[in-house]
Design a protein around this motif. Sequence first.
Motif, PDB file in Angstrom:
ATOM      1  N   LEU A  36       0.841  -1.183   0.000  1.00 51.20           N
ATOM      2  CA  LEU A  36       0.000   0.000   0.000  1.00 51.20           C
ATOM      3  C   LEU A  36       0.882   1.242   0.000  1.00 51.20           C
ATOM      4  CD1 LEU A  36      -2.757  -1.074   2.564  1.00 51.20           C
ATOM      5  CD2 LEU A  36      -2.704  -1.391   0.080  1.00 51.20           C
ATOM      6  N   PHE A  37       0.493   2.220  -0.803  1.00 50.67           N
ATOM      7  CA  PHE A  37       1.288   3.432  -1.013  1.00 50.67           C
ATOM      8  C   PHE A  37       2.758   3.097  -1.275  1.00 50.67           C
ATOM      9  CE2 PHE A  37      -2.218   5.048   1.741  1.00 50.67           C
ATOM     10  CZ  PHE A  37      -2.790   5.914   0.827  1.00 50.67           C
ATOM     11  N   PHE A  85      -6.352   5.069  -6.484  1.00 51.51           N
ATOM     12  CA  PHE A  85      -5.259   4.752  -7.409  1.00 51.51           C
ATOM     13  C   PHE A  85      -3.913   4.937  -6.717  1.00 51.51           C
ATOM     14  CE2 PHE A  85      -2.127   6.053 -10.622  1.00 51.51           C
ATOM     15  CZ  PHE A  85      -2.197   4.988 -11.500  1.00 51.51           C
ATOM     16  N   ALA A  86      -3.759   6.041  -5.970  1.00 55.27           N
ATOM     17  CA  ALA A  86      -2.508   6.308  -5.262  1.00 55.27           C
ATOM     18  C   ALA A  86      -2.221   5.254  -4.200  1.00 55.27           C
ATOM     19  CB  ALA A  86      -2.560   7.694  -4.619  1.00 55.27           C
ATOM     20  N   LEU A  87      -3.285   4.653  -3.656  1.00 56.26           N
ATOM     21  CA  LEU A  87      -3.125   3.632  -2.619  1.00 56.26           C
ATOM     22  C   LEU A  87      -2.345   2.428  -3.130  1.00 56.26           C
ATOM     23  CD1 LEU A  87      -3.977   2.623   0.257  1.00 56.26           C
ATOM     24  CD2 LEU A  87      -6.018   1.667  -0.840  1.00 56.26           C
ATOM     25  N   PHE A  88      -2.536   2.065  -4.406  1.00 54.36           N
ATOM     26  CA  PHE A  88      -1.929   0.853  -4.954  1.00 54.36           C
ATOM     27  C   PHE A  88      -0.840   1.105  -5.998  1.00 54.36           C
ATOM     28  CE2 PHE A  88      -6.286  -0.461  -3.743  1.00 54.36           C
ATOM     29  CZ  PHE A  88      -5.967  -1.446  -2.826  1.00 54.36           C
ATOM     30  N   SER A  89      -0.830   2.269  -6.636  1.00 53.37           N
ATOM     31  CA  SER A  89       0.045   2.479  -7.790  1.00 53.37           C
ATOM     32  C   SER A  89       1.522   2.471  -7.417  1.00 53.37           C
ATOM     33  CB  SER A  89      -0.293   3.807  -8.472  1.00 53.37           C
ATOM     34  OG  SER A  89       0.584   4.037  -9.557  1.00 53.37           O
ATOM     35  N   THR A  90       2.321   1.826  -8.278  1.00 55.12           N
ATOM     36  CA  THR A  90       3.776   1.812  -8.108  1.00 55.12           C
ATOM     37  C   THR A  90       4.449   2.854  -8.994  1.00 55.12           C
ATOM     38  OG1 THR A  90       4.035   0.095  -9.818  1.00 55.12           O
ATOM     39  CG2 THR A  90       3.770  -0.640  -7.529  1.00 55.12           C
ATOM     40  N   LEU A 107       8.225  -0.441 -12.502  1.00 55.19           N
ATOM     41  CA  LEU A 107       6.806  -0.586 -12.191  1.00 55.19           C
ATOM     42  C   LEU A 107       6.467  -2.034 -11.887  1.00 55.19           C
ATOM     43  CD1 LEU A 107       5.033   1.466 -15.013  1.00 55.19           C
ATOM     44  CD2 LEU A 107       5.245   2.137 -12.633  1.00 55.19           C
ATOM     45  N   ASN A 108       5.386  -2.224 -11.147  1.00 58.95           N
ATOM     46  CA  ASN A 108       4.763  -3.539 -11.028  1.00 58.95           C
ATOM     47  C   ASN A 108       3.491  -3.483 -11.864  1.00 58.95           C
ATOM     48  OD1 ASN A 108       3.106  -5.734 -10.205  1.00 58.95           O
ATOM     49  ND2 ASN A 108       4.203  -5.868  -8.269  1.00 58.95           N
ATOM     50  N   ASP A 109       3.561  -3.969 -13.113  1.00 58.53           N
ATOM     51  CA  ASP A 109       2.438  -3.834 -14.038  1.00 58.53           C
ATOM     52  C   ASP A 109       1.153  -4.438 -13.492  1.00 58.53           C
ATOM     53  OD1 ASP A 109       3.999  -2.487 -15.809  1.00 58.53           O
ATOM     54  OD2 ASP A 109       4.268  -4.145 -17.217  1.00 58.53           O
ATOM     55  N   ARG A 110       1.286  -5.569 -12.827  1.00 55.09           N
ATOM     56  CA  ARG A 110       0.086  -6.238 -12.314  1.00 55.09           C
ATOM     57  C   ARG A 110      -0.591  -5.384 -11.246  1.00 55.09           C
ATOM     58  NH1 ARG A 110      -0.506 -11.299  -8.477  1.00 55.09           N
ATOM     59  NH2 ARG A 110      -2.704 -11.763  -8.817  1.00 55.09           N
ATOM     60  N   GLN A 111       0.190  -4.786 -10.363  1.00 57.11           N
ATOM     61  CA  GLN A 111      -0.405  -3.955  -9.319  1.00 57.11           C
ATOM     62  C   GLN A 111      -1.009  -2.680  -9.909  1.00 57.11           C
ATOM     63  OE1 GLN A 111       1.507  -4.074  -5.543  1.00 57.11           O
ATOM     64  NE2 GLN A 111       0.882  -2.011  -4.967  1.00 57.11           N
ATOM     65  N   GLU A 112      -0.489  -2.213 -11.046  1.00 51.58           N
ATOM     66  CA  GLU A 112      -1.093  -1.048 -11.704  1.00 51.58           C
ATOM     67  C   GLU A 112      -2.506  -1.371 -12.169  1.00 51.58           C
ATOM     68  OE1 GLU A 112       0.292   2.043 -11.692  1.00 51.58           O
ATOM     69  OE2 GLU A 112       1.650   0.922 -10.397  1.00 51.58           O
ATOM     70  N   ILE A 113      -2.734  -2.613 -12.616  1.00 55.17           N
ATOM     71  CA  ILE A 113      -4.093  -3.017 -13.014  1.00 55.17           C
ATOM     72  C   ILE A 113      -5.013  -2.975 -11.803  1.00 55.17           C
ATOM     73  CG2 ILE A 113      -5.498  -4.883 -13.956  1.00 55.17           C
ATOM     74  CD1 ILE A 113      -3.062  -5.817 -15.520  1.00 55.17           C
ATOM     75  N   GLN A 141       6.768  17.823 -15.614  1.00 56.88           N
ATOM     76  CA  GLN A 141       7.335  19.150 -15.835  1.00 56.88           C
ATOM     77  C   GLN A 141       7.504  19.912 -14.521  1.00 56.88           C
ATOM     78  OE1 GLN A 141       4.854  21.625 -18.323  1.00 56.88           O
ATOM     79  NE2 GLN A 141       6.589  22.719 -19.162  1.00 56.88           N
ATOM     80  N   TYR A 142       6.550  19.719 -13.593  1.00 53.85           N
ATOM     81  CA  TYR A 142       6.629  20.412 -12.313  1.00 53.85           C
ATOM     82  C   TYR A 142       7.452  19.642 -11.277  1.00 53.85           C
ATOM     83  CZ  TYR A 142       3.326  24.028 -13.654  1.00 53.85           C
ATOM     84  OH  TYR A 142       2.722  25.101 -14.264  1.00 53.85           O
ATOM     85  N   GLY A 143       7.990  18.485 -11.664  1.00 54.61           N
ATOM     86  CA  GLY A 143       8.917  17.764 -10.799  1.00 54.61           C
ATOM     87  C   GLY A 143       8.283  16.867  -9.767  1.00 54.61           C
ATOM     88  N   GLY A 144       7.056  16.384 -10.001  1.00 56.28           N
ATOM     89  CA  GLY A 144       6.423  15.457  -9.058  1.00 56.28           C
ATOM     90  C   GLY A 144       7.209  14.166  -8.932  1.00 56.28           C
ATOM     91  N   THR A 145       7.403  13.681  -7.700  1.00 58.10           N
ATOM     92  CA  THR A 145       8.279  12.523  -7.474  1.00 58.10           C
ATOM     93  C   THR A 145       7.566  11.308  -6.897  1.00 58.10           C
ATOM     94  OG1 THR A 145       8.888  13.258  -5.239  1.00 58.10           O
ATOM     95  CG2 THR A 145      10.246  14.050  -7.068  1.00 58.10           C
ATOM     96  N   SER A 146       6.294  11.430  -6.507  1.00 59.56           N
ATOM     97  CA  SER A 146       5.602  10.297  -5.879  1.00 59.56           C
ATOM     98  C   SER A 146       4.102  10.511  -5.967  1.00 59.56           C
ATOM     99  CB  SER A 146       6.016  10.149  -4.413  1.00 59.56           C
ATOM    100  OG  SER A 146       5.445  11.198  -3.649  1.00 59.56           O
ATOM    101  N   GLN A 147       3.346   9.537  -5.456  1.00 62.44           N
ATOM    102  CA  GLN A 147       1.897   9.666  -5.442  1.00 62.44           C
ATOM    103  C   GLN A 147       1.402  10.619  -4.355  1.00 62.44           C
ATOM    104  OE1 GLN A 147      -0.449   8.702  -7.526  1.00 62.44           O
ATOM    105  NE2 GLN A 147       1.026   7.725  -8.915  1.00 62.44           N
TER     106      GLN A 147
END
Length: 508
Positions: free
Chosen positions: A5-6, A60-65, A280-286, A316-322
């Motif tokens: 998670l996260f 989405f942010a809870l699970f996304s890698t 990435l973990n493609d499966r967890q993205e699904i 462009q704005y430099g975001g680094t995480s969820q």
Amino acid sequence: MNLQLFPTLKNYNLRNLPGDIFSGIIMAAVSIPISMGYAQISGIPAIYGLYGSVFPILFFALFSTSKQFIFGVDAAPAAIVGSALASLGIAAESPDALACVPVIAFFAGLWLLLFYCLHADRIVDFISTPVMGGFISGISLTIIFMQIPKLMGSGAGSGELPELLHHIFLAAHSISFLSLAMGIGALLLIRIGKKIFPKLPMSIVIMILGVLSTTCFHVQDHGVVLLQAVKPGLPSFIIPKFGDVALTQAVGRGLMVAVVIMAETLLAENNFAFKNGYKLNDRQEILACAAGNISASFVGCCPVNGSISRTSMNEQYGGTSQVVSLTAGISMAVLLFGFTGFIGYLPVPVLTAIVISALMDVVEVHLAIRLYKVSRNEFYIFMAACISVLFLGTIYGVLIGILLSFVAVILKATAPPRSFRGIIPGKDAYYDLVRNRHAYPIQHVVIYRFNENLFFANAKIFQEDLESSLKENTKVVIVDASSINSIDITAADRLEAIAANMKKRDIQ
């Protein structure tokens, strides 16, 4: 596999927190006009676009890698759902539409959950970049044509390209010139502003100018349509009305949406991950996409998807995480709780211009040009996918796109790279006779390299190449089979026949 998670917050560097929060606020602000526009395209009121930018993005942010990807209401699922409503004879923003759209979102989430359980992320490997690029470009162009009548003061168009062009023609007969001027002016300001000030979120600026035009000049009194005002408050929790819709249609449309969401999201996410050096973990993205869509259905929203344009802006704005997504979702919730008054002052042509500008960035003209220069076959596949969506609709476009992906695999296997080889004086290796003008064939000898596994679909090409190379004085044929890792029984029989034929001609 252990579910995390996260996952993007693991070992998070607090030095990135101010930048991520700033980028998240920008993402929320940019999502306001775009999400409202796409919600209308899907057939539900604009406010549901904002509802789809709270809980779905948080789940989405809870699970996304993915450290950068932004989730929310987006073009492709909205277009598929909107065309589905039209084909079912359901009027946009009607009670039937409000019942049907969340059910499609729910089944899209269920299909994605099934894809997660079946480890279906590998399916994406069979959808090529030209197919997906053509499909997304076709959807974007379709939505642009749908939106053009709204610039003129009429309602949105529907159907495929011929119907959309007819709708534009009819809208031109009852045109509101002030509406058209505001829409084109807003579109030009956005496009020019992006070139001059690339980091300035022009869609927010234009939205503010649109609200000011209403409050200061009362453009609504001169034929300009405004968005409907909405009451402040967080989205209500609802149970999708499964009994009020045709379930077979909803399940089928949900499958189409799920395939597009999985393919577009994974392809884009992997592109950003490769470019910025993380895995990435493609499966967890699904699973993340499934959670986002199921949560969208429980607030009455349309299916949601990863946004390439907003992710590019986040990069462009430099975001680094969820943390960016968490901030965006919380910011949107705060907006809904007490600051929705501006929505009733936003001119429709201005919102339409913002949506068209966002879609113009999604149309992959650069990919089409690159394919035309590098690979004509892939260019034709791109154009076929794009045109199929424009003329046949998104549903058939999905099916044709998947079919074209397999056709591309077959074409590549059946027409593999191959060459006849010769020598260059003073060199030990053997060289392609076509690509190396200094290479020349060995007298009485044919050297042939075949760069693909040999099977029933390309065995005839192998045979024809060899037979056409034989001359009266040919004594030896050498096949460089270093790239052939497997031979099926059809090809094996063909090889025996070729060998027997050459033996009759005294060729070794």
